[in-house]
Write an enzyme that holds these catalytic residues in place. Structure first.
Site, short mmCIF file in Angstrom:
data_model
loop_
_atom_site.label_atom_id
_atom_site.label_comp_id
_atom_site.label_asym_id
_atom_site.label_seq_id
_atom_site.Cartn_x
_atom_site.Cartn_y
_atom_site.Cartn_z
N GLU A 22 9.83 16.37 15.83
CA GLU A 22 10.26 16.00 14.44
C GLU A 22 9.40 17.08 13.48
O GLU A 22 8.45 17.24 13.50
CB GLU A 22 9.74 14.64 13.70
N CYS A 70 13.34 10.27 7.46
CA CYS A 70 13.08 10.15 8.74
C CYS A 70 14.63 10.49 9.54
O CYS A 70 14.39 10.62 10.63
CB CYS A 70 12.68 8.75 8.89
N GLU A 106 9.03 1.74 11.29
CA GLU A 106 10.10 2.52 11.01
C GLU A 106 9.40 3.95 11.07
O GLU A 106 8.86 4.33 10.15
CB GLU A 106 10.50 2.29 9.59
N LYS A 159 0.86 -1.22 -0.04
CA LYS A 159 0.06 0.10 -0.16
C LYS A 159 0.96 1.15 0.18
O LYS A 159 1.31 1.58 1.07
CB LYS A 159 -0.77 -0.18 1.27
P1 NAD Z 1 1.88 8.61 7.47
O1 NAD Z 1 2.15 7.84 8.78
O2 NAD Z 1 0.84 9.91 7.58
O3 NAD Z 1 1.66 7.77 6.41
C1 NAD Z 1 2.54 6.72 6.16
C2 NAD Z 1 1.75 5.55 5.42
O4 NAD Z 1 0.56 4.99 6.14
C3 NAD Z 1 0.85 6.13 3.97
O5 NAD Z 1 1.03 4.92 3.20
C4 NAD Z 1 -0.59 6.27 4.36
O6 NAD Z 1 -1.32 6.10 3.60
C5 NAD Z 1 -0.79 5.09 5.41
N1 NAD Z 1 -1.80 5.28 6.52
C6 NAD Z 1 -2.21 6.49 6.94
N2 NAD Z 1 -3.12 6.30 7.88
C7 NAD Z 1 -3.26 4.95 7.85
C8 NAD Z 1 -4.12 4.11 8.75
N3 NAD Z 1 -5.02 4.58 9.80
N4 NAD Z 1 -4.19 2.76 9.02
C9 NAD Z 1 -2.93 2.39 7.97
N5 NAD Z 1 -2.07 3.16 7.16
C10 NAD Z 1 -2.16 4.41 7.28
O7 NAD Z 1 3.17 9.36 7.23
P2 NAD Z 1 3.69 10.26 6.32
O8 NAD Z 1 3.41 11.65 6.65
O9 NAD Z 1 3.47 9.81 4.85
O10 NAD Z 1 5.16 10.25 6.49
C11 NAD Z 1 6.04 10.84 7.43
C12 NAD Z 1 6.58 10.08 8.55
O11 NAD Z 1 7.30 8.91 8.05
C13 NAD Z 1 7.56 10.86 9.37
O12 NAD Z 1 7.42 10.68 10.86
C14 NAD Z 1 8.88 10.34 8.82
O13 NAD Z 1 9.92 10.39 10.01
C15 NAD Z 1 8.39 8.70 9.06
N6 NAD Z 1 9.51 7.95 8.07
C16 NAD Z 1 10.15 7.22 8.73
C17 NAD Z 1 11.15 6.48 7.95
C18 NAD Z 1 12.03 5.44 8.73
O14 NAD Z 1 12.57 4.43 8.02
N7 NAD Z 1 12.28 5.25 9.98
C19 NAD Z 1 11.09 6.72 6.50
C20 NAD Z 1 10.45 7.47 6.00
C21 NAD Z 1 9.44 8.25 6.55
#
Ligand code: NAD
Length: 482
Positions: free
Chosen positions: A384, A287, A253, A178
Site C-alpha cells: 500500500e 484505504c 478497517e 480518539k
Molecule cells: P495510523 O494507524 O497511524 O493511525 C490511525 C489512528 O490510530 C490515529 O488516530 C492514530 O492516532 C491512532 N494510533 C496510532 N498509534 C496508536 C497506538 N499505538 N495505539 C492506539 N492508537 C494509535 O494510520 P494512518 O497513517 O493515520 O492512516 C492510514 C492507514 O489507515 C492506511 O493504512 C489506510 O489504508 C488505513 N485506512 C483504512 C480505512 C478502512 O476503512 N479500511 C480507512 C481509512 C484509512
C-alpha cells in the site's frame, strides 16, 4: 483559515469542554501550505479514564434510559445540523486534511447521511423468536456493548466518524472517540453539533491526542467493551493485542491494494473516469484506492494511453483551489510516497500529473504517477503506497486476472469491468475482497453498503445495517413456562 466557532484546544468529556488534563497542546498544520494554523489538545491516559467514566455514567443515566426511537430522533436531528453546516465543515476539513473542497463537501454530506441512515435504523433492529421444546418461549435481544472506543485516521475523518460513531450510538452505546492528531477539527465540530442536537452529556466524548498516548490508553482501557479501529496494519495489530488482554471485540478497517480488472469487452469510455479517479481521489490516501489496474492484454496499450493522457491533465494544488488533487497530509507522508516512486525504474513511470503554478512551496504536493511494466511481485504492485500512484498490470485471461488480483496480503475492494454477465458472477465470487463492484467503483460511497476487509485489510463490517449487529451483543432468553 475557516474561522472555527469553537475552541479547538479542548477535549469533550461528560458534556464539558475543557483543556486536556496535562494542559498541553499539539500543533495544527495546513497541508496546503505547511504552516501552523492552530492547536488541539494533547489528551492522554487521564483524559481517557475520565471519558470512559463519563460514558459509563451516560449509560447509567439519561442515554441508557432512552428508547431506540428517541435515540434515532437525536441522530436524525444531528444529521440535519450537519447538513446545514456542510459548507463550513467542508472548509474546515479541506484545510485540515488538504482535500479539495468538493471532496470535503462530499464527506460532510456523507456524515449527514450516516446520521440520517442510522437515525432511521435505530428502532428497526429486531430480535427473533426461536421454535424450541414445548413449554419454552425463546427469543433474542440486541443490546449495546456499553462503552465503545473509536480510533479514527486522518484521511476521511467525517466519513469514518459517521459510519462508526453513528452505528454505535444508534444501538445505544456510549462512545469515546480518539480522532487522528493530524486532522481532528471536524471531529470537534461534529461533537459540538451533537450537543446542539440533544445528545445527552457523556454519550459522545472526544479526546484528541497522540496515537501512542491517548490512542493506546483507549485501546487498553478495561472499561471499553468494543473497539472500532481504522488505520494502518501495524497499529491495528497493536490495538487488537491490547483489546485481547481485556477480551474485547475489535473491528479493524485497515489498508488495501485494491484492483480494478478491465476485460477486453469492457466499455472503456465508461470505465476510464473510474479507473483514474479511484487512484487519485484524496491524493490516493484512501484505504480503498484502486492502486492496481489489471488490464487484459488486447486492450492494455489503449487503456495505458488513455490513462496516461488523463494523468497528464491532472493538476495538484491547495485544497481551496479545488483542483483534482490536493497535497498529502504531511511532510512524512510525502517522503514515504516519493520513496515508493523512487523504487520504480524510470521506464516504468509512464505519466505524471503536474503541480499547479503558484502552489505554496511548503505544501506537501506530489505529482500523481502512473506506472506500467512492473511485475505483479514488485513492491509497487503489492504494498500500500497511500499516495496518488497507480500501477497497470497486464493479464491474459480470467484465471490469471484472479491470481494477480488475489495475490496480495490485502482484500478490501475489487472491481470487474466486463459486459459478460456470466464472467461478472464468476469473478464476484472468486475475488478475495469485502466489496466487489461490477462496472463501477465505489458505488458513490454507499452509506447503506456493508464495508470491510479480509486478510490484512481487517475484519468486521461497518456501514449499512450490518454495522448495527457489530455494535451490539445478542442475548438469548429461554423462558420455561410449562
Ligand atoms: P495510523 O494507524 O497511524 O493511525 C490511525 C489512528 O490510530 C490515529 O488516530 C492514530 O492516532 C491512532 N494510533 C496510532 N498509534 C496508536 C497506538 N499505538 N495505539 C492506539 N492508537 C494509535 O494510520 P494512518 O497513517 O493515520 O492512516 C492510514 C492507514 O489507515 C492506511 O493504512 C489506510 O489504508 C488505513 N485506512 C483504512 C480505512 C478502512 O476503512 N479500511 C480507512 C481509512 C484509512
Amino acid at each position: 483559515m475557516q474561522e472555527l466557532w469553537f475552541d479547538s484546544r479542548e477535549v469533550l468529556i461528560g458534556g464539558r469542554w475543557q483543556a486536556a488534563a496535562g494542559g498541553e497542546t499539539l500543533p495544527v498544520e495546513d497541508p496546503s501550505t505547511g504552516q501552523e494554523t492552530g492547536a488541539i489538545a494533547r489528551g492522554g491516559a487521564a483524559d481517557i479514564d475520565a471519558a470512559v467514566a463519563a460514558a459509563q455514567a451516560a449509560l447509567a443515566g439519561d442515554w441508557g434510559r432512552m428508547t431506540a426511537t428517541e435515540r434515532g430522533r437525536v441522530l436524525t436531528r444531528l444529521g440535519r445540523l450537519v447538513e446545514e453546516r456542510a459548507e463550513a465543515l467542508a472548509r474546515i476539513e479541506a484545510q485540515d486534511v488538504g482535500k479539495p473542497l468538493t471532496q470535503a463537501l462530499a464527506d460532510a454530506r456523507a456524515l449527514a447521511r450516516y446520521m440520517e441512515f442510522y437515525g432511521g435504523a435505530a428502532d428497526k433492529v429486531m430480535g427473533e423468536t426461536i421454535p424450541y421444546q414445548s413449554g419454552y418461549t425463546v427469543y433474542t435481544l440486541r443490546e449495546p456493548h456499553g462503552v465503545t472506543g473509536h480510533i479514527v485516521p486522518w484521511n476521511y475523518p467525517m466519513q469514518i466518524i459517521g459510519r462508526s460513531v453513528g452505528a454505535a450510538l444508534a444501538m445505544g452505546n456510549a462512545c469515546v472517540l480518539k480522532p487522528a492528531e493530524e486532522a481532528c477539527l471536524t471531529a470537534l465540530a461534529f461533537a459540538r453539533l451533537a450537543g446542539e442536537a440533544g445528545l445527552p452529556p457523556g454519550t459522545l466524548n472526544v479526546v484528541p491526542g497522540l496515537g501512542e498516548e491517548a490512542g493506546a490508553a483507549l485501546a487498553a482501557h478495561p472499561g471499553v467493551r468494543h473497539l472500532s479501529f481504522t488505520g494502518s496494519v501495524g497499529v491495528g495489530a497493536a490495538v487488537q493485542a491490547a483489546a485481547a488482554r481485556n477480551i474485547v471485540p475489535v473491528t479493524l478497517e485497515l489498508g488495501g491494494k485494491s484492483p480494478q480488472i478491465v476485460f477486453a469487452d469492457a466499455d472503456l469510455d465508461d470505465a476510464l473516469p473510474f479507473l483514474v479517479n479511484a487512484g487519485v481521489q484524496n491524493a490516493g490516501q484512501t484505504c480503498s484506492a484502486a492502486s492496481r489496474i489489471l488490464v487484459q492484454r488486447e486492450v492494455h496499450d489503449e487503456v495505458l494511453a488513455r490513462m496516461a493522457a488523463a494523468y497528464e491533465s491532472l493538476r495538484v494544488g491547495p485544497a481551496l483551489a479545488d483542483l483534482e488533487v490536493g497535497p498529502l497530509i504531511s511532510a512524512r507522508q510525502k517522503e514515504i510516497v516519493e520513496g515508493f516512486v523512487a523504487l520504480a525504474d524510470p521506464a516504468h513511470i509512464v505519466a505524471r500529473g503536474a503541480i499547479a503554478e503558484g502552489a505554496p512551496g511548503g505544501g506537501h504536493y506530489v505529482a500523481p504517477a502512473l506506472l506500467a511494466g512492473l511485475s505483479p511481485d514488485h513492491r509497487l504492485a503489492r504494498d500500500e503506497i497511500f499516495g496518488p500512484v497507480q500501477a497497470l498490470i497486464p493479464f491474459e485471461d480470467e484465471e490469471e486476472a484472479v491470481a494477480i488480483a488475489n495475490g496480495t496480503d490485502y482484500g478490501l475492494v475489487a472491481a470487474i469491468w466486463s459486459r459478460d454477465g456470466a464472467r461478472q458472477m464468476r469473478l464476484a465470487r472468486r475475488l478475495r475482497a469485502g466489496q466487489v463492484f461490477v462496472n463501477n467503483y465505489g458505488a458513490g460511497g454507499g452509506v447503506e453498503l456493508p464495508f470491510g476487509g479480509v486478510g490484512k485489510s481487517g475484519h468486521g463490517r461497518e456501514k449499512g445495517f450490518e454495522a448495527l449487529y457489530g455494535f451490539s451483543v445478542l442475548k438469548t432468553v429461554a423462558a420455561r413456562h410449562g
